[in-house]
Write an enzyme that holds these catalytic residues in place. Structure first.
Site, PDB file in Angstrom:
ATOM      1  N   GLU A  75      -5.322  -5.500  10.550  1.00  0.00           N
ATOM      2  CA  GLU A  75      -4.274  -4.507  10.790  1.00  0.00           C
ATOM      3  C   GLU A  75      -4.534  -3.807  12.123  1.00  0.00           C
ATOM      4  O   GLU A  75      -5.341  -2.861  12.185  1.00  0.00           O
ATOM      5  CB  GLU A  75      -4.285  -3.450   9.686  1.00  0.00           C
ATOM      6  CG  GLU A  75      -4.022  -4.003   8.314  1.00  0.00           C
ATOM      7  CD  GLU A  75      -3.460  -2.925   7.396  1.00  0.00           C
ATOM      8  OE1 GLU A  75      -2.301  -3.055   6.980  1.00  0.00           O
ATOM      9  OE2 GLU A  75      -4.174  -1.937   7.141  1.00  0.00           O
ATOM     10  N   LYS A 103       0.178   4.271  -0.235  1.00  0.00           N
ATOM     11  CA  LYS A 103      -0.455   5.457   0.379  1.00  0.00           C
ATOM     12  C   LYS A 103      -0.237   6.690  -0.505  1.00  0.00           C
ATOM     13  O   LYS A 103      -0.148   6.561  -1.733  1.00  0.00           O
ATOM     14  CB  LYS A 103       0.064   5.664   1.808  1.00  0.00           C
ATOM     15  CG  LYS A 103      -0.019   4.394   2.652  1.00  0.00           C
ATOM     16  CD  LYS A 103       0.122   4.642   4.116  1.00  0.00           C
ATOM     17  CE  LYS A 103       0.135   3.318   4.855  1.00  0.00           C
ATOM     18  NZ  LYS A 103       0.093   3.456   6.284  1.00  0.00           N
ATOM     19  N   HIS A 156      -9.423   0.852   5.118  1.00  0.00           N
ATOM     20  CA  HIS A 156      -8.116   0.997   5.767  1.00  0.00           C
ATOM     21  C   HIS A 156      -8.287   1.880   7.004  1.00  0.00           C
ATOM     22  O   HIS A 156      -9.127   2.779   7.017  1.00  0.00           O
ATOM     23  CB  HIS A 156      -7.109   1.626   4.789  1.00  0.00           C
ATOM     24  CG  HIS A 156      -5.706   1.610   5.308  1.00  0.00           C
ATOM     25  ND1 HIS A 156      -5.238   2.538   6.205  1.00  0.00           N
ATOM     26  CD2 HIS A 156      -4.674   0.765   5.074  1.00  0.00           C
ATOM     27  CE1 HIS A 156      -3.977   2.258   6.495  1.00  0.00           C
ATOM     28  NE2 HIS A 156      -3.606   1.178   5.820  1.00  0.00           N
ATOM     29  N   GLU A 169      -6.727   4.285   8.082  1.00  0.00           N
ATOM     30  CA  GLU A 169      -6.608   5.730   7.830  1.00  0.00           C
ATOM     31  C   GLU A 169      -7.918   6.269   7.253  1.00  0.00           C
ATOM     32  O   GLU A 169      -8.283   7.424   7.507  1.00  0.00           O
ATOM     33  CB  GLU A 169      -5.401   5.997   6.908  1.00  0.00           C
ATOM     34  CG  GLU A 169      -4.098   5.815   7.679  1.00  0.00           C
ATOM     35  CD  GLU A 169      -2.912   5.343   6.860  1.00  0.00           C
ATOM     36  OE1 GLU A 169      -2.923   5.453   5.634  1.00  0.00           O
ATOM     37  OE2 GLU A 169      -1.947   4.836   7.485  1.00  0.00           O
ATOM     38  N   GLY A 206       2.872  -1.180   4.329  1.00  0.00           N
ATOM     39  CA  GLY A 206       2.969   0.237   3.997  1.00  0.00           C
ATOM     40  C   GLY A 206       4.418   0.617   3.745  1.00  0.00           C
ATOM     41  O   GLY A 206       4.966   0.426   2.656  1.00  0.00           O
ATOM     42  N   GLY A 261       2.503   1.768  10.826  1.00  0.00           N
ATOM     43  CA  GLY A 261       3.422   2.893  10.684  1.00  0.00           C
ATOM     44  C   GLY A 261       4.142   3.257  11.974  1.00  0.00           C
ATOM     45  O   GLY A 261       4.778   4.306  12.066  1.00  0.00           O
ATOM     46  N   SER A 297       3.530  -2.655  10.302  1.00  0.00           N
ATOM     47  CA  SER A 297       4.985  -2.693  10.468  1.00  0.00           C
ATOM     48  C   SER A 297       5.624  -4.011  10.021  1.00  0.00           C
ATOM     49  O   SER A 297       6.600  -4.475  10.623  1.00  0.00           O
ATOM     50  CB  SER A 297       5.377  -2.350  11.916  1.00  0.00           C
ATOM     51  OG  SER A 297       4.955  -1.034  12.229  1.00  0.00           O
ATOM     52  N   ASN A 299       0.878  -1.173   0.000  1.00  0.00           N
ATOM     53  CA  ASN A 299       0.000   0.000   0.000  1.00  0.00           C
ATOM     54  C   ASN A 299       0.914   1.221   0.000  1.00  0.00           C
ATOM     55  O   ASN A 299       1.527   1.538   1.016  1.00  0.00           O
ATOM     56  CB  ASN A 299      -0.885  -0.041   1.259  1.00  0.00           C
ATOM     57  CG  ASN A 299      -1.686   1.239   1.442  1.00  0.00           C
ATOM     58  OD1 ASN A 299      -1.794   2.060   0.522  1.00  0.00           O
ATOM     59  ND2 ASN A 299      -2.254   1.409   2.633  1.00  0.00           N
TER      60      ASN A 299
HETATM   61  C1  PEP Z   1      -0.624  -0.126   6.035  1.00  0.00           C
HETATM   62  O1  PEP Z   1      -0.539   0.950   5.484  1.00  0.00           O
HETATM   63  O2  PEP Z   1      -1.612  -0.819   5.826  1.00  0.00           O
HETATM   64  C2  PEP Z   1       0.467  -0.541   6.920  1.00  0.00           C
HETATM   65  C3  PEP Z   1       0.358  -1.692   7.500  1.00  0.00           C
HETATM   66  O3  PEP Z   1       1.550   0.305   7.057  1.00  0.00           O
HETATM   67  P1  PEP Z   1       2.995  -0.075   7.702  1.00  0.00           P
HETATM   68  O4  PEP Z   1       3.442  -1.340   7.053  1.00  0.00           O
HETATM   69  O5  PEP Z   1       3.871   1.087   7.371  1.00  0.00           O
HETATM   70  O6  PEP Z   1       2.785  -0.249   9.172  1.00  0.00           O
END
Ligand code: PEP
Length: 252
Positions: free
Chosen positions: A168, A11, A96, A98, A235, A174, A214, A9
Protein backbone atom coordinates in the site's frame (compact mmCIF):
# COMPACT_ATOMS: atom_id res chain seq x y z
CA UNK A 1 -2.54 -22.06 -6.53
CA UNK A 2 -2.36 -18.58 -5.08
CA UNK A 3 -5.62 -16.83 -4.32
CA UNK A 4 -6.85 -13.29 -4.71
CA UNK A 5 -7.80 -11.73 -1.36
CA UNK A 6 -10.33 -8.91 -1.78
CA UNK A 7 -10.48 -7.23 1.62
CA UNK A 8 -12.40 -4.30 3.07
CA UNK A 9 -10.75 -2.29 5.85
CA UNK A 10 -13.61 -0.37 7.46
CA UNK A 11 -11.21 1.60 9.70
CA UNK A 12 -12.96 3.58 12.50
CA UNK A 13 -16.35 3.59 10.76
CA UNK A 14 -19.74 1.95 11.44
CA UNK A 15 -20.97 1.37 14.99
CA UNK A 16 -21.92 -2.28 15.66
CA UNK A 17 -25.58 -1.89 14.65
CA UNK A 18 -24.58 -0.18 11.38
CA UNK A 19 -21.84 -2.74 10.77
CA UNK A 20 -24.29 -5.61 11.27
CA UNK A 21 -26.78 -4.14 8.77
CA UNK A 22 -24.00 -3.38 6.27
CA UNK A 23 -22.65 -6.95 6.58
CA UNK A 24 -26.15 -8.35 6.03
CA UNK A 25 -26.47 -6.28 2.84
CA UNK A 26 -23.04 -7.38 1.69
CA UNK A 27 -23.76 -11.09 2.26
CA UNK A 28 -26.87 -10.72 0.06
CA UNK A 29 -25.01 -8.74 -2.57
CA UNK A 30 -21.89 -10.93 -2.87
CA UNK A 31 -23.68 -14.15 -3.76
CA UNK A 32 -20.95 -15.63 -5.94
CA UNK A 33 -17.17 -15.40 -6.29
CA UNK A 34 -14.66 -17.30 -8.39
CA UNK A 35 -12.91 -20.30 -6.79
CA UNK A 36 -9.61 -18.45 -6.62
CA UNK A 37 -11.06 -15.41 -4.81
CA UNK A 38 -11.41 -14.93 -1.05
CA UNK A 39 -13.43 -12.04 0.39
CA UNK A 40 -12.67 -10.53 3.79
CA UNK A 41 -14.05 -7.58 5.77
CA UNK A 42 -12.39 -5.98 8.78
CA UNK A 43 -14.80 -4.06 11.03
CA UNK A 44 -13.83 -2.28 14.27
CA UNK A 45 -13.21 -4.45 17.33
CA UNK A 46 -16.59 -3.65 18.91
CA UNK A 47 -18.45 -4.81 15.78
CA UNK A 48 -16.56 -8.10 15.33
CA UNK A 49 -18.97 -10.37 17.21
CA UNK A 50 -22.08 -8.98 15.53
CA UNK A 51 -20.52 -9.17 12.07
CA UNK A 52 -19.17 -12.65 12.78
CA UNK A 53 -22.73 -13.93 13.33
CA UNK A 54 -23.81 -12.39 10.01
CA UNK A 55 -20.98 -13.73 7.84
CA UNK A 56 -20.93 -17.25 9.32
CA UNK A 57 -21.54 -19.73 6.49
CA UNK A 58 -21.31 -16.99 3.81
CA UNK A 59 -18.63 -16.25 1.21
CA UNK A 60 -17.20 -13.54 3.46
CA UNK A 61 -14.37 -14.09 5.98
CA UNK A 62 -13.80 -11.95 9.04
CA UNK A 63 -10.68 -9.87 9.70
CA UNK A 64 -9.52 -7.46 12.39
CA UNK A 65 -7.61 -4.22 11.86
CA UNK A 66 -4.92 -4.63 14.52
CA UNK A 67 -3.87 -6.72 17.51
CA UNK A 68 -1.56 -6.45 20.51
CA UNK A 69 1.79 -8.26 20.40
CA UNK A 70 1.35 -9.79 23.89
CA UNK A 71 -0.78 -12.81 24.67
CA UNK A 72 -2.55 -11.32 27.70
CA UNK A 73 -1.92 -9.19 30.77
CA UNK A 74 -1.72 -5.59 31.93
CA UNK A 75 -2.08 -3.78 28.58
CA UNK A 76 -4.98 -1.41 29.18
CA UNK A 77 -7.08 -0.78 26.11
CA UNK A 78 -5.48 -3.49 23.98
CA UNK A 79 -6.92 -6.54 22.18
CA UNK A 80 -5.23 -9.95 22.07
CA UNK A 81 -5.10 -12.65 19.41
CA UNK A 82 -7.25 -14.94 21.59
CA UNK A 83 -9.91 -12.24 21.86
CA UNK A 84 -9.98 -11.96 18.06
CA UNK A 85 -10.20 -15.73 17.64
CA UNK A 86 -13.03 -15.93 20.14
CA UNK A 87 -14.89 -13.30 18.08
CA UNK A 88 -14.64 -15.44 14.95
CA UNK A 89 -11.71 -13.62 13.32
CA UNK A 90 -9.55 -15.41 10.74
CA UNK A 91 -7.34 -12.60 9.34
CA UNK A 92 -5.62 -9.69 11.08
CA UNK A 93 -4.29 -6.59 9.31
CA UNK A 94 -0.90 -5.66 10.80
CA UNK A 95 1.39 -2.71 10.15
CA UNK A 96 -1.18 -0.64 8.28
CA UNK A 97 0.38 2.71 7.34
CA UNK A 98 -1.98 4.47 9.75
CA UNK A 99 -0.57 2.29 12.56
CA UNK A 100 3.00 2.90 11.37
CA UNK A 101 2.67 6.64 10.86
CA UNK A 102 0.09 7.84 13.42
CA UNK A 103 0.86 5.35 16.20
CA UNK A 104 4.57 5.03 15.36
CA UNK A 105 4.57 1.24 15.11
CA UNK A 106 8.04 -0.02 14.20
CA UNK A 107 8.98 -2.95 11.98
CA UNK A 108 10.15 -4.77 15.12
CA UNK A 109 6.78 -4.34 16.84
CA UNK A 110 4.89 -5.37 13.70
CA UNK A 111 7.11 -8.46 13.39
CA UNK A 112 6.22 -9.45 16.98
CA UNK A 113 2.53 -9.11 16.11
CA UNK A 114 2.97 -11.20 12.95
CA UNK A 115 4.61 -13.99 14.94
CA UNK A 116 2.00 -13.97 17.72
CA UNK A 117 -0.79 -14.00 15.12
CA UNK A 118 0.76 -17.03 13.42
CA UNK A 119 1.37 -18.86 16.71
CA UNK A 120 -2.26 -18.39 17.57
CA UNK A 121 -3.57 -19.51 14.18
CA UNK A 122 -4.57 -16.13 12.74
CA UNK A 123 -3.63 -15.17 9.18
CA UNK A 124 -1.63 -11.93 9.24
CA UNK A 125 -1.96 -9.37 6.43
CA UNK A 126 1.40 -7.60 6.64
CA UNK A 127 1.09 -4.08 5.19
CA UNK A 128 4.10 -2.38 3.62
CA UNK A 129 4.49 0.75 1.51
CA UNK A 130 6.55 3.86 0.92
CA UNK A 131 5.80 7.50 1.75
CA UNK A 132 5.57 10.04 -1.09
CA UNK A 133 8.95 11.56 -0.19
CA UNK A 134 10.54 8.11 -0.21
CA UNK A 135 9.15 7.42 -3.69
CA UNK A 136 10.32 10.82 -4.92
CA UNK A 137 13.79 10.14 -3.51
CA UNK A 138 13.95 6.83 -5.45
CA UNK A 139 13.85 4.79 -2.24
CA UNK A 140 10.66 2.77 -2.86
CA UNK A 141 12.31 -0.60 -3.36
CA UNK A 142 14.70 -0.22 -0.42
CA UNK A 143 11.93 0.88 1.94
CA UNK A 144 9.43 -1.79 0.93
CA UNK A 145 12.03 -4.58 0.82
CA UNK A 146 13.23 -3.68 4.30
CA UNK A 147 9.65 -3.64 5.65
CA UNK A 148 9.04 -7.09 4.15
CA UNK A 149 12.28 -8.59 5.46
CA UNK A 150 11.90 -7.09 8.96
CA UNK A 151 8.19 -7.85 9.16
CA UNK A 152 8.83 -11.52 8.34
CA UNK A 153 11.91 -12.03 10.49
CA UNK A 154 11.85 -15.53 12.06
CA UNK A 155 8.65 -16.44 10.21
CA UNK A 156 9.20 -19.99 8.96
CA UNK A 157 8.59 -21.35 5.47
CA UNK A 158 5.81 -23.54 6.89
CA UNK A 159 4.07 -20.47 8.33
CA UNK A 160 4.23 -18.55 5.05
CA UNK A 161 1.15 -20.38 3.77
CA UNK A 162 -0.87 -18.25 6.18
CA UNK A 163 0.79 -14.89 5.46
CA UNK A 164 -0.60 -12.26 3.09
CA UNK A 165 1.41 -9.18 2.07
CA UNK A 166 -0.41 -5.93 1.26
CA UNK A 167 1.55 -3.37 -0.75
CA UNK A 168 0.00 0.00 0.00
CA UNK A 169 1.91 3.06 -1.21
CA UNK A 170 1.11 5.59 1.52
CA UNK A 171 0.61 8.41 -1.02
CA UNK A 172 -2.24 6.42 -2.57
CA UNK A 173 -4.19 5.64 0.62
CA UNK A 174 -7.38 7.66 0.95
CA UNK A 175 -6.08 10.25 -1.53
CA UNK A 176 -7.80 9.13 -4.73
CA UNK A 177 -4.30 8.81 -6.28
CA UNK A 178 -4.16 5.16 -7.28
CA UNK A 179 -0.84 3.73 -8.46
CA UNK A 180 -1.05 2.74 -12.11
CA UNK A 181 -1.20 -1.02 -12.61
CA UNK A 182 2.33 -0.88 -14.06
CA UNK A 183 3.76 1.13 -11.13
CA UNK A 184 2.17 -1.23 -8.61
CA UNK A 185 3.26 -4.31 -10.59
CA UNK A 186 6.93 -3.25 -10.43
CA UNK A 187 6.83 -3.18 -6.64
CA UNK A 188 4.81 -6.40 -6.41
CA UNK A 189 7.38 -8.19 -8.59
CA UNK A 190 10.15 -6.88 -6.33
CA UNK A 191 8.27 -8.14 -3.24
CA UNK A 192 7.84 -11.57 -4.84
CA UNK A 193 11.53 -11.78 -5.66
CA UNK A 194 12.32 -10.77 -2.06
CA UNK A 195 10.10 -13.63 -0.88
CA UNK A 196 11.90 -15.95 -3.28
CA UNK A 197 15.27 -15.01 -1.83
CA UNK A 198 13.92 -15.59 1.70
CA UNK A 199 11.83 -18.73 1.18
CA UNK A 200 12.38 -20.10 -2.34
CA UNK A 201 10.39 -20.00 -5.55
CA UNK A 202 7.41 -22.17 -4.56
CA UNK A 203 6.53 -20.14 -1.49
CA UNK A 204 7.07 -16.86 -3.34
CA UNK A 205 4.78 -18.00 -6.17
CA UNK A 206 2.06 -19.07 -3.76
CA UNK A 207 2.01 -15.98 -1.53
CA UNK A 208 -0.87 -13.56 -2.00
CA UNK A 209 0.36 -9.99 -2.49
CA UNK A 210 -2.50 -7.47 -2.37
CA UNK A 211 -2.45 -3.90 -3.63
CA UNK A 212 -4.07 -1.15 -1.57
CA UNK A 213 -4.52 2.57 -2.18
CA UNK A 214 -7.64 4.15 -3.67
CA UNK A 215 -8.90 0.92 -5.24
CA UNK A 216 -12.38 1.47 -6.70
CA UNK A 217 -14.81 -0.39 -8.91
CA UNK A 218 -13.48 1.67 -11.84
CA UNK A 219 -9.80 0.73 -11.47
CA UNK A 220 -9.85 -2.74 -9.89
CA UNK A 221 -9.85 -4.76 -13.13
CA UNK A 222 -6.66 -3.18 -14.49
CA UNK A 223 -4.83 -3.76 -11.21
CA UNK A 224 -6.00 -7.36 -10.74
CA UNK A 225 -4.92 -8.29 -14.25
CA UNK A 226 -1.25 -7.67 -13.47
CA UNK A 227 0.84 -10.83 -13.01
CA UNK A 228 1.93 -10.18 -9.44
CA UNK A 229 -1.15 -8.43 -8.00
CA UNK A 230 -3.32 -10.89 -6.10
CA UNK A 231 -6.10 -8.94 -4.52
CA UNK A 232 -6.89 -5.60 -2.97
CA UNK A 233 -7.01 -4.03 0.48
CA UNK A 234 -9.75 -1.45 0.17
CA UNK A 235 -10.62 1.41 2.51
CA UNK A 236 -13.14 4.00 1.30
CA UNK A 237 -14.75 1.94 -1.46
CA UNK A 238 -15.35 -0.97 0.94
CA UNK A 239 -17.93 1.15 2.76
CA UNK A 240 -20.38 1.05 -0.14
CA UNK A 241 -22.13 -2.25 -0.84
CA UNK A 242 -22.26 -1.77 -4.62
CA UNK A 243 -18.63 -0.71 -4.98
CA UNK A 244 -17.26 -3.46 -2.77
CA UNK A 245 -19.39 -6.07 -4.53
CA UNK A 246 -18.04 -4.96 -7.91
CA UNK A 247 -14.50 -4.99 -6.51
CA UNK A 248 -14.99 -8.51 -5.12
CA UNK A 249 -16.35 -9.62 -8.48
CA UNK A 250 -13.61 -7.98 -10.58
CA UNK A 251 -13.22 -9.00 -14.22
CA UNK A 252 -10.21 -11.12 -15.13
C1 PEP B 1 -6.55 1.25 3.27
O1 PEP B 1 -7.16 1.68 4.23
O2 PEP B 1 -5.79 0.31 3.43
C2 PEP B 1 -6.76 1.89 1.97
C3 PEP B 1 -6.11 1.42 0.96
O3 PEP B 1 -7.67 2.93 1.89
P1 PEP B 1 -8.31 3.56 0.54
O4 PEP B 1 -8.81 2.41 -0.28
O5 PEP B 1 -9.41 4.45 1.02
O6 PEP B 1 -7.22 4.30 -0.16
Amino acid sequence: MRKYLMAGNWKMNLVPSEAKKFAQDLVKSIDKVDDDVVIMIAPTFTALSAVSEVVKGSLIKLGAQNMNENESGAYTGEISADMLLDSGVEYVILGHSERRNIYKESDELINKKVKVALNKGLKPVLCVGELLEEREAGKTNDVVKSQVVKGLQDVTAAEMGKVVIAYEPVWAIGTGKVATPETAEEVHAMIRSTLESLYGKDIAENTTIQYGGSVKDSNVDGLMNMTNIDGALVGGASLKVDSFTRIAQFQK
